[in-house]
Motif scaffolding. Sequence first.
Motif, PDB file in Angstrom:
ATOM      1  N   ASP A   1       3.930   7.175  -9.704  1.00  0.00           N
ATOM      2  CA  ASP A   1       4.356   5.788  -9.906  1.00  0.00           C
ATOM      3  C   ASP A   1       5.281   5.329  -8.785  1.00  0.00           C
ATOM      4  O   ASP A   1       5.160   4.197  -8.290  1.00  0.00           O
ATOM      5  CB  ASP A   1       5.066   5.641 -11.258  1.00  0.00           C
ATOM      6  CG  ASP A   1       4.126   5.851 -12.434  1.00  0.00           C
ATOM      7  OD1 ASP A   1       2.888   5.803 -12.227  1.00  0.00           O
ATOM      8  OD2 ASP A   1       4.624   6.079 -13.550  1.00  0.00           O
ATOM      9  N   LEU A   2       6.199   6.196  -8.362  1.00  0.00           N
ATOM     10  CA  LEU A   2       7.096   5.860  -7.264  1.00  0.00           C
ATOM     11  C   LEU A   2       6.313   5.637  -5.976  1.00  0.00           C
ATOM     12  O   LEU A   2       6.576   4.677  -5.237  1.00  0.00           O
ATOM     13  CB  LEU A   2       8.129   6.972  -7.065  1.00  0.00           C
ATOM     14  CG  LEU A   2       9.136   6.762  -5.930  1.00  0.00           C
ATOM     15  CD1 LEU A   2      10.001   5.539  -6.206  1.00  0.00           C
ATOM     16  CD2 LEU A   2       9.981   7.996  -5.759  1.00  0.00           C
ATOM     17  N   LEU A   3       5.336   6.483  -5.704  1.00  0.00           N
ATOM     18  CA  LEU A   3       4.507   6.323  -4.513  1.00  0.00           C
ATOM     19  C   LEU A   3       3.740   5.004  -4.560  1.00  0.00           C
ATOM     20  O   LEU A   3       3.672   4.280  -3.552  1.00  0.00           O
ATOM     21  CB  LEU A   3       3.535   7.498  -4.381  1.00  0.00           C
ATOM     22  CG  LEU A   3       2.604   7.471  -3.189  1.00  0.00           C
ATOM     23  CD1 LEU A   3       3.398   7.551  -1.896  1.00  0.00           C
ATOM     24  CD2 LEU A   3       1.600   8.609  -3.273  1.00  0.00           C
ATOM     25  N   ASN A   4       3.188   4.668  -5.718  1.00  0.00           N
ATOM     26  CA  ASN A   4       2.472   3.387  -5.844  1.00  0.00           C
ATOM     27  C   ASN A   4       3.400   2.199  -5.636  1.00  0.00           C
ATOM     28  O   ASN A   4       3.025   1.216  -4.986  1.00  0.00           O
ATOM     29  CB  ASN A   4       1.775   3.298  -7.205  1.00  0.00           C
ATOM     30  CG  ASN A   4       0.577   4.210  -7.287  1.00  0.00           C
ATOM     31  OD1 ASN A   4      -0.004   4.597  -6.274  1.00  0.00           O
ATOM     32  ND2 ASN A   4       0.194   4.578  -8.496  1.00  0.00           N
ATOM     33  N   ARG A   5       4.626   2.293  -6.188  1.00  0.00           N
ATOM     34  CA  ARG A   5       5.581   1.200  -5.974  1.00  0.00           C
ATOM     35  C   ARG A   5       5.950   1.081  -4.498  1.00  0.00           C
ATOM     36  O   ARG A   5       6.052  -0.029  -3.957  1.00  0.00           O
ATOM     37  CB  ARG A   5       6.841   1.427  -6.816  1.00  0.00           C
ATOM     38  CG  ARG A   5       6.672   1.047  -8.264  1.00  0.00           C
ATOM     39  CD  ARG A   5       7.997   0.931  -8.994  1.00  0.00           C
ATOM     40  NE  ARG A   5       8.828   2.112  -8.890  1.00  0.00           N
ATOM     41  CZ  ARG A   5       8.808   3.135  -9.753  1.00  0.00           C
ATOM     42  NH1 ARG A   5       7.987   3.113 -10.769  1.00  0.00           N
ATOM     43  NH2 ARG A   5       9.616   4.159  -9.588  1.00  0.00           N
ATOM     44  N   GLU A   6       6.166   2.226  -3.825  1.00  0.00           N
ATOM     45  CA  GLU A   6       6.494   2.183  -2.398  1.00  0.00           C
ATOM     46  C   GLU A   6       5.337   1.605  -1.583  1.00  0.00           C
ATOM     47  O   GLU A   6       5.550   0.825  -0.649  1.00  0.00           O
ATOM     48  CB  GLU A   6       6.846   3.586  -1.898  1.00  0.00           C
ATOM     49  CG  GLU A   6       8.212   4.056  -2.345  1.00  0.00           C
ATOM     50  CD  GLU A   6       8.516   5.463  -1.860  1.00  0.00           C
ATOM     51  OE1 GLU A   6       7.664   6.073  -1.174  1.00  0.00           O
ATOM     52  OE2 GLU A   6       9.607   5.951  -2.171  1.00  0.00           O
ATOM     53  N   ARG A   7       4.102   1.965  -1.941  1.00  0.00           N
ATOM     54  CA  ARG A   7       2.938   1.406  -1.246  1.00  0.00           C
ATOM     55  C   ARG A   7       2.858  -0.102  -1.441  1.00  0.00           C
ATOM     56  O   ARG A   7       2.574  -0.850  -0.499  1.00  0.00           O
ATOM     57  CB  ARG A   7       1.649   2.059  -1.749  1.00  0.00           C
ATOM     58  CG  ARG A   7       1.429   3.439  -1.212  1.00  0.00           C
ATOM     59  CD  ARG A   7       0.151   4.018  -1.745  1.00  0.00           C
ATOM     60  NE  ARG A   7      -0.078   5.361  -1.228  1.00  0.00           N
ATOM     61  CZ  ARG A   7      -0.956   6.204  -1.715  1.00  0.00           C
ATOM     62  NH1 ARG A   7      -1.701   5.845  -2.745  1.00  0.00           N
ATOM     63  NH2 ARG A   7      -1.099   7.393  -1.178  1.00  0.00           N
ATOM     64  N   ASP A   8       3.101  -0.539  -2.678  1.00  0.00           N
ATOM     65  CA  ASP A   8       3.082  -1.985  -2.937  1.00  0.00           C
ATOM     66  C   ASP A   8       4.178  -2.697  -2.139  1.00  0.00           C
ATOM     67  O   ASP A   8       3.948  -3.784  -1.589  1.00  0.00           O
ATOM     68  CB  ASP A   8       3.259  -2.259  -4.440  1.00  0.00           C
ATOM     69  CG  ASP A   8       2.041  -1.862  -5.249  1.00  0.00           C
ATOM     70  OD1 ASP A   8       0.952  -1.682  -4.644  1.00  0.00           O
ATOM     71  OD2 ASP A   8       2.176  -1.720  -6.478  1.00  0.00           O
ATOM     72  N   THR A   9       5.372  -2.087  -2.078  1.00  0.00           N
ATOM     73  CA  THR A   9       6.466  -2.678  -1.308  1.00  0.00           C
ATOM     74  C   THR A   9       6.099  -2.764   0.171  1.00  0.00           C
ATOM     75  O   THR A   9       6.320  -3.799   0.821  1.00  0.00           O
ATOM     76  CB  THR A   9       7.753  -1.846  -1.492  1.00  0.00           C
ATOM     77  OG1 THR A   9       8.057  -1.775  -2.881  1.00  0.00           O
ATOM     78  CG2 THR A   9       8.912  -2.443  -0.747  1.00  0.00           C
ATOM     79  N   GLN A  10       5.531  -1.686   0.698  1.00  0.00           N
ATOM     80  CA  GLN A  10       5.111  -1.683   2.102  1.00  0.00           C
ATOM     81  C   GLN A  10       4.030  -2.747   2.352  1.00  0.00           C
ATOM     82  O   GLN A  10       4.059  -3.452   3.365  1.00  0.00           O
ATOM     83  CB  GLN A  10       4.562  -0.298   2.493  1.00  0.00           C
ATOM     84  CG  GLN A  10       5.597   0.785   2.494  1.00  0.00           C
ATOM     85  CD  GLN A  10       6.507   0.695   3.709  1.00  0.00           C
ATOM     86  OE1 GLN A  10       6.127   0.154   4.734  1.00  0.00           O
ATOM     87  NE2 GLN A  10       7.713   1.203   3.566  1.00  0.00           N
TER      88      GLN A  10
END
Length: 168
Positions: A101-110
């Motif tokens: 979930d953290l990786l997906n949030r970071e990808r969305d932020t990027q």
Amino acid sequence: MVQVQGSQIAASVGAATGLVAMGVGSTTDRTGLAISGSALLIVSAMILCVQAVLRAIRDTAAERAALIEERELAVAAQAGVAGERERLRAEFERIRRAARDLLNRERDTQRQALEAERFVIQRKAVLVGIEMALSGTLDELPDPPTGLLVPFPSRQSDDAEARAASDD
């Protein structure tokens, strides 16, 4: 207890052989004394054997009790290990889901940051194009943006130009 039994045996042996007992464990004849001594030895040996057998039975029972206790501890340890394994597996899954979930949030932020930068660059390019068109340095306005940062030429137009060149 053994002395009492021995004297009783000596008295009964003396009575059976016709010899008179004079005191505790002693007779007037050497034959009676020998028989009573032999009887005492046999009884003592039997008592020692019975005691050894009883000790062995007690030792076996103690060993059996120790083995049963050890087995119960092993079963409890296996149950504890199984419970710990399940707890660790659940914790690992929870951590893995949180990391995903953290990786997906970071990808969305990027992705959002990249889109914002792309929009700024695209807006500046359109403004420069409008200024160039208004100043007369550009004959026509560029095509509207296609959503790509750098528009690539399409293959259809290349094929059309190649056919036009071959027709000439």
